[in-house]
Design an enzyme around this catalytic site. Structure first.
Site, PDB file in Angstrom:
ATOM      1  N   ASP A  68      31.168  11.622 -70.023  1.00  0.00           N
ATOM      2  CA  ASP A  68      31.491  11.686 -69.190  1.00  0.00           C
ATOM      3  C   ASP A  68      32.131  10.966 -70.307  1.00  0.00           C
ATOM      4  O   ASP A  68      32.603   9.577 -69.959  1.00  0.00           O
ATOM      5  CB  ASP A  68      31.538  11.681 -68.006  1.00  0.00           C
ATOM      6  CG  ASP A  68      32.859  11.309 -67.605  1.00  0.00           C
ATOM      7  OD1 ASP A  68      33.564  12.064 -68.272  1.00  0.00           O
ATOM      8  OD2 ASP A  68      32.283  10.503 -66.125  1.00  0.00           O
ATOM      9  N   CYS A 104      38.406  13.583 -68.653  1.00  0.00           N
ATOM     10  CA  CYS A 104      39.236  14.027 -67.768  1.00  0.00           C
ATOM     11  C   CYS A 104      40.597  13.858 -67.898  1.00  0.00           C
ATOM     12  O   CYS A 104      42.067  13.286 -68.325  1.00  0.00           O
ATOM     13  CB  CYS A 104      38.804  12.929 -67.003  1.00  0.00           C
ATOM     14  SG  CYS A 104      39.435  10.555 -67.237  1.00  0.00           S
ATOM     15  N   GLY A 159      29.391   5.969 -61.278  1.00  0.00           N
ATOM     16  CA  GLY A 159      27.834   6.806 -60.829  1.00  0.00           C
ATOM     17  C   GLY A 159      28.239   7.651 -60.287  1.00  0.00           C
ATOM     18  O   GLY A 159      26.973   8.573 -59.665  1.00  0.00           O
ATOM     19  N   GLY A 160      29.237   8.264 -59.879  1.00  0.00           N
ATOM     20  CA  GLY A 160      29.663   9.424 -58.966  1.00  0.00           C
ATOM     21  C   GLY A 160      29.196  10.805 -59.849  1.00  0.00           C
ATOM     22  O   GLY A 160      28.223  11.842 -59.003  1.00  0.00           O
ATOM     23  N   ASP A 178      25.592   3.098 -68.551  1.00  0.00           N
ATOM     24  CA  ASP A 178      26.893   1.871 -68.837  1.00  0.00           C
ATOM     25  C   ASP A 178      27.250   0.782 -69.493  1.00  0.00           C
ATOM     26  O   ASP A 178      26.152   0.210 -69.294  1.00  0.00           O
ATOM     27  CB  ASP A 178      27.909   2.159 -67.755  1.00  0.00           C
ATOM     28  CG  ASP A 178      29.526   2.424 -67.332  1.00  0.00           C
ATOM     29  OD1 ASP A 178      29.470   3.109 -67.871  1.00  0.00           O
ATOM     30  OD2 ASP A 178      30.235   1.253 -67.967  1.00  0.00           O
ATOM     31  N   CYS A 218      27.475   7.741 -69.401  1.00  0.00           N
ATOM     32  CA  CYS A 218      28.738   6.180 -69.929  1.00  0.00           C
ATOM     33  C   CYS A 218      29.261   7.127 -67.699  1.00  0.00           C
ATOM     34  O   CYS A 218      30.079   7.446 -66.894  1.00  0.00           O
ATOM     35  CB  CYS A 218      29.838   7.183 -70.372  1.00  0.00           C
ATOM     36  SG  CYS A 218      29.688   6.944 -71.689  1.00  0.00           S
TER      37      CYS A 218
END
Length: 441
Positions: free
Chosen positions: A328, A381, A265-266, A283, A261
């Site tokens: 993620d 998160c 792009g970090g 994605d 996911c």
């Protein structure tokens, strides 16, 4: 003759009221609303004030909306939602941002006229002035209710309190603090020491935290695109908790890696900065892929960028297993409220079960793609156990060849088979990590 600075102050508050009304009443995300409006503000100081006002007003909406209810005999009509938002902006600029009180009042009155509602200018003036006279009583009354005292919705207070009872008040307080501006140095193009030297030469204060190998934290927030080294791809913006993902994932040269996911792009970029690997950045949202590609290009990195749904690998997977998979997962984002305060306004209790179902579906679909001896890192998160511990427990129960690996204590406290970093810990966001290894044949 009117002072141009006075007009600019009123215009910024009018812009803030327009955006805030869309965020609160129409469900528009704070960042997209700000980005669309900020593009018109050429002056960096105006953009900075607009941003600070919007983030503070979103963060404290539930408190000052309750204060406003005390000051009005009846609720404002829906067509006056921008005036409603303007009044909250005024309260926040006075109480939270500590701006000159009567300058705020005057600018908000002028802003009401700029919003095309001059007949409400008198109301704005009267309400804000009464607030200044009665603020101690009004705030004391707001403190009587936990929702308006903490500026968190009832369901969220209850859910966090159930999952983290001893940490509830600390979490709520951390959520209401502005997060530091944390950068991630691109090892391919610079070093942390070189970047700090370049910042120092430009009189930009920054520090290198000992617990994060690639991080630089700025003393003051700023427009990162104007910082030295940004255009050259020396760094990216990324919170410390997100930077720890690459440490837990433990990538090494030569591996085949999937970021399931990936947008924007970090984490994909950080993985590529750390090791020479073959990375697939996947994605399901095609609209987010251009930004992912732009970020990789600025940083001088390359990946196989793919539009596809991780839960439906038959449409994009070539059948070759991956040595590492990063999931993620989409989540409630309850751990990053410091950075996205509108989560408190948009997220609902009813969202959690559907999100957990998506997380389970993604984990189940990705497991067959992992090579024997490979590792899957599940990360969110979120602070909620239903999205974290429960999801991983089900994954482990469903696969006899899966085992959870220990994760270093620097990544937070033990939470089931993983670890949970809570908001504010070492200045970082709330983040969950669970590392699962597939048995070798």
């Amino acid at each position: 003759m009117s002072n141009p600075a006075d007009h600019a102050g009123a215009a910024i508050r009018a812009d803030a009221a327009r955006i805030l009304a869309r965020v609160v009443f129409d469900g528009v995300s704070l960042r997209s609303g700000f980005d669309a409006r900020a593009a018109r503000n050429a002056d960096p100081r105006d953009r900075s004030l607009l941003s600070a006002t919007l983030f503070s007003a979103s963060r404290w909406w539930l408190r000052f909306d309750a204060v406003l209810a005390q000051l009005l005999e009846r609720s404002l009509p829906k067509k006056a939602c921008e005036i409603h938002s303007l009044l909250v902006v005024g309260f926040v600029q006075i109480e939270i941002m500590a701006m000159p009180e009567y300058a705020v009042v005057a600018a908000c009155v002028d802003a009401a006229r700029l919003l095309g509602q001059p007949r409400h200018a008198g109301l704005v003036n009267a309400v804000l002035r009464r607030y200044l006279r009665e603020r101690s009583v009004l705030l004391a009354e707001a403190d009587r209710d936990e929702v308006s005292r903490t500026a968190h919705p009832r369901w969220m207070i209850d859910r966090i309190g159930t999952d983290w009872p001893r940490d509830l008040q600390a979490i709520l307080a951390a959520n209401n603090c502005e997060a530091p501006l944390t950068l991630r140095v691109n090892r391919r193009r610079s070093t942390r020491e070189d970047l700090l030297e370049r910042f120092a030469a430009a009189s930009i204060e920054a520090v290198a935290p000992a617990h994060l190998a690639d991080a630089v934290i700025l003393t003051d927030s700023t427009d990162v695109s104007r910082l030295p080294g940004f255009v050259e791809g020396w760094f990216s913006v990324q919170d410390g908790a997100a930077q720890q993902v690459v440490d837990v994932l433990d990538v090494v040269d030569g591996q085949r890696v999937l970021d399931a996911c990936a947008a924007p792009g970090g984490k994909s970029a950080h993985i590529l900065e750390r090791a020479d690997i073959e990375l697939t950045a996947l994605d399901s949202d095609a609209g987010r892929l251009p930004r992912l590609r732009e970020n990789l290009t600025r940083l001088g990195l390359a990946a196989n960028v793919v539009h596809g749904d991780a839960s439906r690998p038959e449409a994009w997977w070539d059948g070759k297993p991956f040595d590492r998979i990063l999931l993620d997962a989409p989540c409630s984002a309850s751990g990053i409220i410091r950075r996205q305060p509108d989560i408190k306004l948009h997220r609902r209790a009813a969202d959690i079960a559907p999100l957990a179902a998506i997380q389970r579906r993604l984990g189940a679909a990705l497991w067959p793609m992992l090579a024997p001896g490979g590792k899957l890192l599940y990360a969110t998160c979120s602070l909620l156990r239903a999205e974290n511990e429960a999801v991983i427990a089900d994954l482990l129960d469903a696969h006899v060849d899966a085992r959870a690996l220990p994760i270093h204590e620097r990544h937070g406290r033990v939470a089931g088979s993983g670890r949970q970093n809570l908001p504010g810990n070492k200045g970082m966001d709330g983040f969950y990590y669970a590392l699962v290894e597939k048995a070798r044949n």
